[in-house]
Motif scaffolding. Structure first.
Motif, PDB file in Angstrom:
ATOM      1  N   ASP A 127       0.838  -1.206   0.000  1.00 11.94           N
ATOM      2  CA  ASP A 127       0.000   0.000   0.000  1.00 11.94           C
ATOM      3  C   ASP A 127       0.872   1.255   0.000  1.00 11.94           C
ATOM      4  OD1 ASP A 127      -2.375  -1.482   0.083  1.00 11.94           O
ATOM      5  OD2 ASP A 127      -2.397  -1.496   2.282  1.00 11.94           O
ATOM      6  N   GLU A 128       1.950   1.236   0.778  1.00 16.35           N
ATOM      7  CA  GLU A 128       2.861   2.386   0.833  1.00 16.35           C
ATOM      8  C   GLU A 128       3.584   2.570  -0.506  1.00 16.35           C
ATOM      9  OE1 GLU A 128       4.600   5.781   2.252  1.00 16.35           O
ATOM     10  OE2 GLU A 128       2.925   4.651   3.084  1.00 16.35           O
ATOM     11  N   ILE A 129       3.977   1.468  -1.129  1.00 19.01           N
ATOM     12  CA  ILE A 129       4.613   1.558  -2.447  1.00 19.01           C
ATOM     13  C   ILE A 129       3.640   2.182  -3.450  1.00 19.01           C
ATOM     14  CG2 ILE A 129       5.484   0.200  -4.407  1.00 19.01           C
ATOM     15  CD1 ILE A 129       6.709  -1.725  -2.283  1.00 19.01           C
ATOM     16  N   ARG A 130       2.389   1.748  -3.430  1.00 18.83           N
ATOM     17  CA  ARG A 130       1.375   2.332  -4.328  1.00 18.83           C
ATOM     18  C   ARG A 130       1.197   3.825  -4.070  1.00 18.83           C
ATOM     19  NH1 ARG A 130      -1.329  -2.712  -4.164  1.00 18.83           N
ATOM     20  NH2 ARG A 130      -2.420  -2.174  -2.266  1.00 18.83           N
ATOM     21  N   LYS A 131       1.182   4.218  -2.809  1.00 17.72           N
ATOM     22  CA  LYS A 131       1.058   5.643  -2.478  1.00 17.72           C
ATOM     23  C   LYS A 131       2.235   6.431  -3.042  1.00 17.72           C
ATOM     24  CE  LYS A 131      -1.397   5.026   1.866  1.00 17.72           C
ATOM     25  NZ  LYS A 131      -1.230   5.050   3.329  1.00 17.72           N
ATOM     26  N   ARG A 132       3.418   5.864  -2.931  1.00 22.61           N
ATOM     27  CA  ARG A 132       4.604   6.556  -3.435  1.00 22.61           C
ATOM     28  C   ARG A 132       4.578   6.632  -4.965  1.00 22.61           C
ATOM     29  NH1 ARG A 132       8.074   8.415  -0.046  1.00 22.61           N
ATOM     30  NH2 ARG A 132       9.833   8.360  -1.501  1.00 22.61           N
ATOM     31  N   MET A 133       4.071   5.586  -5.615  1.00 22.18           N
ATOM     32  CA  MET A 133       3.911   5.647  -7.076  1.00 22.18           C
ATOM     33  C   MET A 133       2.957   6.777  -7.441  1.00 22.18           C
ATOM     34  SD  MET A 133       3.589   1.862  -8.688  1.00 22.18           S
ATOM     35  CE  MET A 133       3.865   0.542  -7.556  1.00 22.18           C
ATOM     36  N   SER A 134       1.855   6.833  -6.739  1.00 22.12           N
ATOM     37  CA  SER A 134       0.864   7.870  -7.015  1.00 22.12           C
ATOM     38  C   SER A 134       1.436   9.254  -6.774  1.00 22.12           C
ATOM     39  CB  SER A 134      -0.382   7.660  -6.151  1.00 22.12           C
ATOM     40  OG  SER A 134      -1.048   6.479  -6.531  1.00 22.12           O
ATOM     41  N   SER A 135       2.168   9.418  -5.690  1.00 22.98           N
ATOM     42  CA  SER A 135       2.792  10.704  -5.383  1.00 22.98           C
ATOM     43  C   SER A 135       3.778  11.106  -6.480  1.00 22.98           C
ATOM     44  CB  SER A 135       3.500  10.607  -4.028  1.00 22.98           C
ATOM     45  OG  SER A 135       4.200  11.785  -3.755  1.00 22.98           O
ATOM     46  N   TYR A 136       4.577  10.152  -6.928  1.00 23.30           N
ATOM     47  CA  TYR A 136       5.534  10.410  -8.009  1.00 23.30           C
ATOM     48  C   TYR A 136       4.796  10.844  -9.274  1.00 23.30           C
ATOM     49  CZ  TYR A 136       9.422   9.676 -11.224  1.00 23.30           C
ATOM     50  OH  TYR A 136      10.397   9.846 -12.171  1.00 23.30           O
ATOM     51  N   MET A 137       3.732  10.127  -9.605  1.00 20.89           N
ATOM     52  CA  MET A 137       2.966  10.435 -10.810  1.00 20.89           C
ATOM     53  C   MET A 137       2.298  11.797 -10.704  1.00 20.89           C
ATOM     54  SD  MET A 137       1.277   6.699 -11.551  1.00 20.89           S
ATOM     55  CE  MET A 137       0.289   7.247 -12.953  1.00 20.89           C
ATOM     56  N   GLU A 156       3.282  14.386  -8.985  1.00 22.36           N
ATOM     57  CA  GLU A 156       4.302  15.421  -9.129  1.00 22.36           C
ATOM     58  C   GLU A 156       4.784  15.514 -10.580  1.00 22.36           C
ATOM     59  OE1 GLU A 156       8.722  16.209  -7.400  1.00 22.36           O
ATOM     60  OE2 GLU A 156       7.189  15.574  -5.976  1.00 22.36           O
ATOM     61  N   LEU A 157       5.000  14.375 -11.218  1.00 23.87           N
ATOM     62  CA  LEU A 157       5.506  14.332 -12.585  1.00 23.87           C
ATOM     63  C   LEU A 157       4.490  14.869 -13.590  1.00 23.87           C
ATOM     64  CD1 LEU A 157       7.716  13.129 -14.625  1.00 23.87           C
ATOM     65  CD2 LEU A 157       6.135  11.192 -14.778  1.00 23.87           C
ATOM     66  N   LEU A 158       3.254  14.407 -13.459  1.00 26.50           N
ATOM     67  CA  LEU A 158       2.242  14.695 -14.476  1.00 26.50           C
ATOM     68  C   LEU A 158       1.349  15.881 -14.135  1.00 26.50           C
ATOM     69  CD1 LEU A 158       1.172  11.000 -15.147  1.00 26.50           C
ATOM     70  CD2 LEU A 158       2.880  12.356 -16.381  1.00 26.50           C
ATOM     71  N   GLY A 159       1.315  16.257 -12.878  1.00 22.38           N
ATOM     72  CA  GLY A 159       0.485  17.379 -12.470  1.00 22.38           C
ATOM     73  C   GLY A 159      -1.011  17.107 -12.571  1.00 22.38           C
ATOM     74  N   LEU A 160      -1.382  15.841 -12.548  1.00 18.76           N
ATOM     75  CA  LEU A 160      -2.794  15.476 -12.629  1.00 18.76           C
ATOM     76  C   LEU A 160      -3.454  15.609 -11.265  1.00 18.76           C
ATOM     77  CD1 LEU A 160      -2.569  12.226 -14.780  1.00 18.76           C
ATOM     78  CD2 LEU A 160      -3.343  14.469 -15.528  1.00 18.76           C
ATOM     79  N   PRO A 161      -4.760  15.813 -11.249  1.00 16.24           N
ATOM     80  CA  PRO A 161      -5.466  15.811  -9.963  1.00 16.24           C
ATOM     81  C   PRO A 161      -5.292  14.453  -9.274  1.00 16.24           C
ATOM     82  CG  PRO A 161      -6.880  16.639 -11.718  1.00 16.24           C
ATOM     83  CD  PRO A 161      -5.654  16.095 -12.370  1.00 16.24           C
ATOM     84  N   TRP A 162      -5.167  14.498  -7.969  1.00 18.18           N
ATOM     85  CA  TRP A 162      -4.908  13.291  -7.181  1.00 18.18           C
ATOM     86  C   TRP A 162      -5.925  12.190  -7.476  1.00 18.18           C
ATOM     87  CZ3 TRP A 162      -0.751  11.674  -4.869  1.00 18.18           C
ATOM     88  CH2 TRP A 162      -0.828  10.612  -3.969  1.00 18.18           C
ATOM     89  N   ASP A 163      -7.195  12.553  -7.658  1.00 22.93           N
ATOM     90  CA  ASP A 163      -8.229  11.536  -7.855  1.00 22.93           C
ATOM     91  C   ASP A 163      -8.146  10.831  -9.215  1.00 22.93           C
ATOM     92  OD1 ASP A 163      -9.045  13.861  -9.138  1.00 22.93           O
ATOM     93  OD2 ASP A 163     -11.158  13.579  -8.668  1.00 22.93           O
ATOM     94  N   GLU A 164      -7.329  11.311 -10.135  1.00 22.40           N
ATOM     95  CA  GLU A 164      -7.152  10.646 -11.432  1.00 22.40           C
ATOM     96  C   GLU A 164      -5.942   9.706 -11.451  1.00 22.40           C
ATOM     97  OE1 GLU A 164      -7.051  13.448 -14.678  1.00 22.40           O
ATOM     98  OE2 GLU A 164      -8.764  14.570 -13.872  1.00 22.40           O
ATOM     99  N   ILE A 165      -5.068   9.834 -10.489  1.00 24.45           N
ATOM    100  CA  ILE A 165      -3.804   9.096 -10.486  1.00 24.45           C
ATOM    101  C   ILE A 165      -4.023   7.592 -10.318  1.00 24.45           C
ATOM    102  CG2 ILE A 165      -1.628   8.754  -9.251  1.00 24.45           C
ATOM    103  CD1 ILE A 165      -1.673  11.308 -10.894  1.00 24.45           C
ATOM    104  N   GLY A 166      -4.858   7.202  -9.388  1.00 22.65           N
ATOM    105  CA  GLY A 166      -5.089   5.768  -9.143  1.00 22.65           C
ATOM    106  C   GLY A 166      -5.599   5.053 -10.375  1.00 22.65           C
ATOM    107  N   GLU A 167      -6.512   5.675 -11.079  1.00 22.89           N
ATOM    108  CA  GLU A 167      -7.066   5.077 -12.298  1.00 22.89           C
ATOM    109  C   GLU A 167      -5.990   4.948 -13.381  1.00 22.89           C
ATOM    110  OE1 GLU A 167     -10.310   6.273 -15.678  1.00 22.89           O
ATOM    111  OE2 GLU A 167     -10.794   6.763 -13.591  1.00 22.89           O
ATOM    112  N   LEU A 168      -5.174   5.972 -13.546  1.00 21.43           N
ATOM    113  CA  LEU A 168      -4.111   5.923 -14.547  1.00 21.43           C
ATOM    114  C   LEU A 168      -3.060   4.876 -14.175  1.00 21.43           C
ATOM    115  CD1 LEU A 168      -2.888   7.059 -17.149  1.00 21.43           C
ATOM    116  CD2 LEU A 168      -1.723   8.780 -15.737  1.00 21.43           C
TER     117      LEU A 168
END
Length: 167
Positions: free
Chosen positions: A23-33, A35-47
Protein backbone atom coordinates in the motif's frame (compact mmCIF):
# COMPACT_ATOMS: atom_id res chain seq x y z
CA UNK A 1 8.75 -35.32 -13.41
CA UNK A 2 10.44 -33.89 -10.36
CA UNK A 3 10.40 -30.13 -9.75
CA UNK A 4 13.90 -28.62 -9.78
CA UNK A 5 13.28 -24.89 -9.51
CA UNK A 6 10.83 -22.66 -7.66
CA UNK A 7 10.34 -19.02 -8.60
CA UNK A 8 8.87 -16.83 -5.85
CA UNK A 9 7.30 -13.45 -6.37
CA UNK A 10 8.50 -10.98 -3.76
CA UNK A 11 5.93 -8.39 -2.67
CA UNK A 12 2.83 -9.78 -0.99
CA UNK A 13 4.14 -13.33 -1.50
CA UNK A 14 7.18 -13.74 0.75
CA UNK A 15 5.50 -11.63 3.41
CA UNK A 16 1.91 -11.17 4.53
CA UNK A 17 -0.03 -8.84 2.24
CA UNK A 18 -1.56 -7.15 5.29
CA UNK A 19 1.74 -5.52 6.33
CA UNK A 20 0.89 -2.33 4.45
CA UNK A 21 4.17 -2.24 2.54
CA UNK A 22 2.59 -2.66 -0.88
CA UNK A 23 0.00 0.00 0.00
CA UNK A 24 2.86 2.39 0.83
CA UNK A 25 4.61 1.56 -2.45
CA UNK A 26 1.37 2.33 -4.33
CA UNK A 27 1.06 5.64 -2.48
CA UNK A 28 4.60 6.56 -3.43
CA UNK A 29 3.91 5.65 -7.08
CA UNK A 30 0.86 7.87 -7.01
CA UNK A 31 2.79 10.70 -5.38
CA UNK A 32 5.53 10.41 -8.01
CA UNK A 33 2.97 10.44 -10.81
CA UNK A 34 1.10 13.41 -9.36
CA UNK A 35 4.30 15.42 -9.13
CA UNK A 36 5.51 14.33 -12.59
CA UNK A 37 2.24 14.69 -14.48
CA UNK A 38 0.49 17.38 -12.47
CA UNK A 39 -2.79 15.48 -12.63
CA UNK A 40 -5.47 15.81 -9.96
CA UNK A 41 -4.91 13.29 -7.18
CA UNK A 42 -8.23 11.54 -7.86
CA UNK A 43 -7.15 10.65 -11.43
CA UNK A 44 -3.80 9.10 -10.49
CA UNK A 45 -5.09 5.77 -9.14
CA UNK A 46 -7.07 5.08 -12.30
CA UNK A 47 -4.11 5.92 -14.55
CA UNK A 48 -1.75 3.81 -12.45
CA UNK A 49 -4.15 0.87 -12.73
CA UNK A 50 -4.57 1.43 -16.48
CA UNK A 51 -0.80 1.28 -17.00
CA UNK A 52 -0.51 -1.77 -14.77
CA UNK A 53 -3.17 -3.65 -16.74
CA UNK A 54 -1.85 -2.60 -20.15
CA UNK A 55 1.88 -3.03 -19.52
CA UNK A 56 2.32 -5.28 -16.47
CA UNK A 57 3.74 -2.46 -14.34
CA UNK A 58 2.99 1.19 -13.77
CA UNK A 59 6.61 1.95 -14.61
CA UNK A 60 6.31 0.49 -18.12
CA UNK A 61 3.34 2.74 -18.85
CA UNK A 62 5.19 5.77 -17.50
CA UNK A 63 8.23 4.90 -19.61
CA UNK A 64 6.15 4.45 -22.73
CA UNK A 65 3.93 7.53 -22.38
CA UNK A 66 6.00 9.96 -20.31
CA UNK A 67 9.65 8.95 -20.83
CA UNK A 68 10.14 8.45 -17.09
CA UNK A 69 13.64 7.72 -15.84
CA UNK A 70 13.29 4.19 -14.43
CA UNK A 71 16.13 4.58 -11.93
CA UNK A 72 14.63 7.75 -10.47
CA UNK A 73 11.17 6.18 -10.26
CA UNK A 74 12.41 2.98 -8.60
CA UNK A 75 14.55 4.84 -6.09
CA UNK A 76 11.61 7.04 -5.14
CA UNK A 77 8.90 4.39 -4.81
CA UNK A 78 11.10 1.98 -2.85
CA UNK A 79 12.55 4.56 -0.45
CA UNK A 80 10.58 3.15 2.46
CA UNK A 81 11.74 2.20 5.97
CA UNK A 82 11.08 -1.53 5.72
CA UNK A 83 11.38 -2.08 9.47
CA UNK A 84 8.07 -0.26 9.85
CA UNK A 85 6.32 -2.90 7.73
CA UNK A 86 8.24 -6.18 7.80
CA UNK A 87 9.41 -8.61 10.45
CA UNK A 88 11.32 -11.84 9.95
CA UNK A 89 9.16 -14.96 10.08
CA UNK A 90 11.12 -18.01 11.26
CA UNK A 91 8.43 -20.35 9.89
CA UNK A 92 8.88 -19.00 6.36
CA UNK A 93 12.64 -19.24 6.70
CA UNK A 94 12.48 -22.84 7.93
CA UNK A 95 10.12 -23.83 5.13
CA UNK A 96 12.35 -22.29 2.47
CA UNK A 97 15.45 -23.96 3.92
CA UNK A 98 13.72 -27.35 3.83
CA UNK A 99 12.81 -27.14 0.15
CA UNK A 100 15.40 -29.07 -1.88
CA UNK A 101 14.75 -27.20 -5.15
CA UNK A 102 16.69 -24.21 -6.39
CA UNK A 103 14.82 -21.08 -5.33
CA UNK A 104 14.77 -17.74 -7.14
CA UNK A 105 13.02 -14.48 -6.38
CA UNK A 106 11.25 -13.39 -9.58
CA UNK A 107 9.96 -9.84 -9.25
CA UNK A 108 8.83 -6.89 -11.33
CA UNK A 109 10.66 -4.72 -8.81
CA UNK A 110 14.38 -4.00 -8.93
CA UNK A 111 17.08 -6.11 -7.27
CA UNK A 112 17.88 -3.37 -4.75
CA UNK A 113 14.32 -3.45 -3.39
CA UNK A 114 14.28 -7.24 -3.45
CA UNK A 115 17.60 -7.43 -1.58
CA UNK A 116 16.42 -4.95 1.05
CA UNK A 117 13.19 -6.92 1.59
CA UNK A 118 15.02 -10.26 1.77
CA UNK A 119 17.55 -8.84 4.21
CA UNK A 120 14.80 -7.45 6.44
CA UNK A 121 12.99 -10.80 6.35
CA UNK A 122 16.29 -12.62 7.00
CA UNK A 123 15.78 -14.71 3.86
CA UNK A 124 18.66 -13.61 1.64
CA UNK A 125 20.56 -16.88 2.04
CA UNK A 126 17.46 -18.92 1.17
CA UNK A 127 17.62 -18.01 -2.53
CA UNK A 128 19.95 -18.81 -5.40
CA UNK A 129 19.37 -15.41 -6.96
CA UNK A 130 17.03 -12.60 -7.93
CA UNK A 131 15.44 -12.11 -11.33
CA UNK A 132 14.43 -8.46 -11.39
CA UNK A 133 13.12 -6.08 -14.02
CA UNK A 134 16.63 -5.07 -15.08
CA UNK A 135 17.63 -8.71 -15.58
CA UNK A 136 14.47 -9.09 -17.67
CA UNK A 137 15.55 -5.99 -19.63
CA UNK A 138 12.37 -4.27 -18.41
CA UNK A 139 10.10 -7.03 -19.70
CA UNK A 140 7.82 -7.97 -16.83
CA UNK A 141 5.46 -10.63 -15.66
CA UNK A 142 3.15 -11.68 -17.24
CA UNK A 143 5.05 -11.26 -20.54
CA UNK A 144 6.41 -14.49 -21.98
CA UNK A 145 9.82 -12.84 -22.49
CA UNK A 146 10.13 -12.23 -18.74
CA UNK A 147 9.64 -15.95 -18.01
CA UNK A 148 12.09 -16.95 -20.74
CA UNK A 149 14.75 -14.64 -19.29
CA UNK A 150 14.07 -15.96 -15.78
CA UNK A 151 14.68 -19.50 -17.03
CA UNK A 152 17.98 -18.47 -18.59
CA UNK A 153 19.11 -16.79 -15.36
CA UNK A 154 18.17 -19.89 -13.38
CA UNK A 155 20.40 -22.07 -15.57
CA UNK A 156 17.82 -23.14 -18.16
CA UNK A 157 15.74 -25.62 -16.18
CA UNK A 158 12.95 -27.28 -18.13
CA UNK A 159 9.84 -25.10 -17.80
CA UNK A 160 7.76 -28.11 -16.81
CA UNK A 161 10.19 -28.73 -13.91
CA UNK A 162 9.53 -25.26 -12.46
CA UNK A 163 6.94 -23.88 -10.08
CA UNK A 164 5.93 -20.21 -9.90
CA UNK A 165 4.48 -18.91 -6.62
CA UNK A 166 2.88 -15.50 -6.94
CA UNK A 167 0.16 -13.54 -5.26
Amino acid sequence: MEYTTIFFDLDDTLYDSRTGLWDEIRKRMSSYMQELLGLPWDEIGELRQKYYQAYGTTLRGLQRHHQVNAEEFLAYVHDIPLDQYLEPNPNVRNLLKELPQKKWVFTNADANHASRVLARLELMDCFDGIVDLRAMQFACKPERTAYERALVMAGNPLPEACIMLDD
